[in-house]
Design an enzyme around this catalytic site. Structure first.
Site, PDB file in Angstrom:
ATOM      1  N   ARG A   8      -2.968 -14.134   4.970  1.00 25.90           N
ATOM      2  CA  ARG A   8      -3.716 -13.422   6.027  1.00 25.90           C
ATOM      3  C   ARG A   8      -3.002 -13.563   7.374  1.00 25.90           C
ATOM      4  NH1 ARG A   8      -7.625  -9.736   4.405  1.00 25.90           N
ATOM      5  NH2 ARG A   8      -8.046  -9.727   6.639  1.00 25.90           N
ATOM      6  N   GLU A  17      -9.482 -10.492  -7.795  1.00 23.21           N
ATOM      7  CA  GLU A  17      -8.528  -9.394  -7.582  1.00 23.21           C
ATOM      8  C   GLU A  17      -7.311  -9.550  -8.506  1.00 23.21           C
ATOM      9  OE1 GLU A  17      -7.913  -9.341  -3.305  1.00 23.21           O
ATOM     10  OE2 GLU A  17      -9.925  -8.523  -2.970  1.00 23.21           O
ATOM     11  N   TYR A  39     -12.514  -1.740  -3.939  1.00 21.91           N
ATOM     12  CA  TYR A  39     -13.040  -1.831  -2.574  1.00 21.91           C
ATOM     13  C   TYR A  39     -14.563  -1.696  -2.533  1.00 21.91           C
ATOM     14  CZ  TYR A  39      -8.468  -1.890  -0.233  1.00 21.91           C
ATOM     15  OH  TYR A  39      -7.221  -2.246   0.254  1.00 21.91           O
ATOM     16  N   ASN A  74      -2.141   0.483   6.864  1.00 22.90           N
ATOM     17  CA  ASN A  74      -1.715  -0.784   7.464  1.00 22.90           C
ATOM     18  C   ASN A  74      -0.842  -1.630   6.533  1.00 22.90           C
ATOM     19  OD1 ASN A  74      -3.672  -1.560   5.702  1.00 22.90           O
ATOM     20  ND2 ASN A  74      -5.058  -2.433   7.228  1.00 22.90           N
ATOM     21  N   PHE A 112     -15.610   4.405   6.570  1.00 22.89           N
ATOM     22  CA  PHE A 112     -14.215   4.702   6.222  1.00 22.89           C
ATOM     23  C   PHE A 112     -13.945   4.682   4.717  1.00 22.89           C
ATOM     24  CE2 PHE A 112     -14.400   0.093   7.237  1.00 22.89           C
ATOM     25  CZ  PHE A 112     -13.894  -0.455   6.065  1.00 22.89           C
ATOM     26  N   ARG A 145       1.945  -6.383   9.281  1.00 25.79           N
ATOM     27  CA  ARG A 145       1.262  -5.163   9.716  1.00 25.79           C
ATOM     28  C   ARG A 145       1.813  -4.665  11.053  1.00 25.79           C
ATOM     29  NH1 ARG A 145      -4.846  -6.574   7.555  1.00 25.79           N
ATOM     30  NH2 ARG A 145      -4.730  -5.316   5.648  1.00 25.79           N
ATOM     31  N   LYS A 192       0.811  -1.219   0.000  1.00 25.51           N
ATOM     32  CA  LYS A 192       0.000   0.000   0.000  1.00 25.51           C
ATOM     33  C   LYS A 192       0.850   1.278   0.000  1.00 25.51           C
ATOM     34  CE  LYS A 192      -4.181  -1.956   2.141  1.00 25.51           C
ATOM     35  NZ  LYS A 192      -5.091  -1.842   3.316  1.00 25.51           N
ATOM     36  N   HIS A 232      -2.342  -5.181   1.604  1.00 25.54           N
ATOM     37  CA  HIS A 232      -3.644  -5.834   1.387  1.00 25.54           C
ATOM     38  C   HIS A 232      -3.405  -7.310   1.130  1.00 25.54           C
ATOM     39  CE1 HIS A 232      -7.578  -6.793  -0.411  1.00 25.54           C
ATOM     40  NE2 HIS A 232      -6.894  -7.455  -1.321  1.00 25.54           N
ATOM     41  N   THR A 262      -6.148  -6.350  10.835  1.00 24.54           N
ATOM     42  CA  THR A 262      -6.334  -5.099  10.095  1.00 24.54           C
ATOM     43  C   THR A 262      -5.706  -3.922  10.855  1.00 24.54           C
ATOM     44  OG1 THR A 262      -8.417  -5.988   9.263  1.00 24.54           O
ATOM     45  CG2 THR A 262      -8.076  -3.613   9.013  1.00 24.54           C
TER      46      THR A 262
HETATM   47  N1  UDP Z   1      -9.934   0.255   6.982  1.00 23.96           N
HETATM   48  C1  UDP Z   1     -10.011   1.473   7.631  1.00 23.96           C
HETATM   49  N2  UDP Z   1     -10.776   1.553   8.791  1.00 23.96           N
HETATM   50  C2  UDP Z   1     -11.423   0.483   9.304  1.00 23.96           C
HETATM   51  C3  UDP Z   1     -11.349  -0.752   8.634  1.00 23.96           C
HETATM   52  C4  UDP Z   1     -10.593  -0.839   7.474  1.00 23.96           C
HETATM   53  O1  UDP Z   1      -9.432   2.455   7.189  1.00 23.96           O
HETATM   54  O2  UDP Z   1     -12.091   0.615  10.345  1.00 23.96           O
HETATM   55  C5  UDP Z   1      -9.142   0.144   5.739  1.00 23.96           C
HETATM   56  C6  UDP Z   1      -7.798  -0.594   5.935  1.00 23.96           C
HETATM   57  O3  UDP Z   1      -6.837   0.000   5.066  1.00 23.96           O
HETATM   58  C7  UDP Z   1      -8.171  -1.994   5.518  1.00 23.96           C
HETATM   59  C8  UDP Z   1      -9.129  -1.740   4.345  1.00 23.96           C
HETATM   60  O4  UDP Z   1      -9.879  -0.598   4.780  1.00 23.96           O
HETATM   61  O5  UDP Z   1      -7.039  -2.761   5.160  1.00 23.96           O
HETATM   62  C9  UDP Z   1     -10.061  -2.873   4.017  1.00 23.96           C
HETATM   63  O6  UDP Z   1     -10.754  -3.265   5.207  1.00 23.96           O
HETATM   64  P1  UDP Z   1     -10.972  -4.804   5.560  1.00 23.96           P
HETATM   65  O7  UDP Z   1     -11.994  -4.866   6.645  1.00 23.96           O
HETATM   66  O8  UDP Z   1     -11.241  -5.573   4.324  1.00 23.96           O
HETATM   67  O9  UDP Z   1      -9.557  -5.206   6.211  1.00 23.96           O
HETATM   68  P2  UDP Z   1      -8.398  -6.171   5.667  1.00 23.96           P
HETATM   69  O10 UDP Z   1      -9.056  -7.287   4.889  1.00 23.96           O
HETATM   70  O11 UDP Z   1      -7.494  -5.319   4.811  1.00 23.96           O
HETATM   71  O12 UDP Z   1      -7.708  -6.672   6.902  1.00 23.96           O
HETATM   72 MG    MG Z   2     -10.410  -7.178   3.318  1.00 19.74          MG
END
Ligand code: UDP
Ligand code: MG
Length: 138
Positions: free
Chosen positions: A86, A127, A50, A113, A58, A103, A10, A116, A92
């Site tokens: 993961r 994707e 997204y 973070n 957010f 992370r 990212k 992705h 996250t």
């Molecule tokens: N994100 C954020 N605030 C939140 C949750 C997610 O800014 O409360 C952002 C963060 O960059 C995250 C992305 O949105 O990686 C996608 O969210 P997701 O819940 O899919 O998390 P991930 O799969 O990346 O762990």
């Molecule tokens: Mg996600």
């Protein structure tokens, strides 16, 4: 279980010069890079990528962040690739991520973070197809 997943290094990671360190870590953990490229996402692209989050509070900030600078997109190969990535990424929110995760080491906030990773085989497939043609994957 598929052996492919998809990652984005990212904008925060690219800005801080952490791309090489993150790719080194992925390779050290047994991921093989099938395809990688540096791209700058446009608004429409980030919104489409997204789309599942479009109703979330957010979403606007997430799109601004993901379009704030270049990223590296990559298709990765490993057995059980999706859960393996993961696990290596961590939670996250970097503050809640386990020690030793990407992370935890490189993320700065729940938004910025570092990386992705696809959350299912089905999403990994779509994707990868969002950014790569099959002939670009080696
Ligand atoms: N994100 C954020 N605030 C939140 C949750 C997610 O800014 O409360 C952002 C963060 O960059 C995250 C992305 O949105 O990686 C996608 O969210 P997701 O819940 O899919 O998390 P991930 O799969 O990346 O762990
Ligand atoms: Mg996600």
């Amino acid at each position: 279980m598929s052996n492919r997943t998809f990652t984005i290094v990212k904008p925060d990671s690219v800005e801080k010069g952490n791309f090489g360190k993150i790719i080194t870590r992925l390779e050290a953990e047994g991921f093989r890079v099938l395809g990688v490229k540096k791209v700058s996402l446009g608004d429409r692209q980030a919104q489409a990528f997204y789309a599942v989050h479009r109703e979330r509070p957010f979403f606007g900030d997430l799109v601004r962040y993901m379009t704030s600078g270049p990223v590296y997109v990559a298709a990765l190969e490993k057995s059980n690739a999706v859960p393996e990535l993961r696990k290596l990424m961590g939670a996250t929110d970097p503050a809640k991520a386990e020690a030793g995760t990407i992370r935890k080491e490189f993320g700065e906030s729940i938004e910025r973070n570092a990386i992705h990773g696809s959350d299912s085989d089905e999403n990994a497939k779509s994707e990868i197809a969002f950014f790569f043609a099959e002939y670009e994957l080696n």
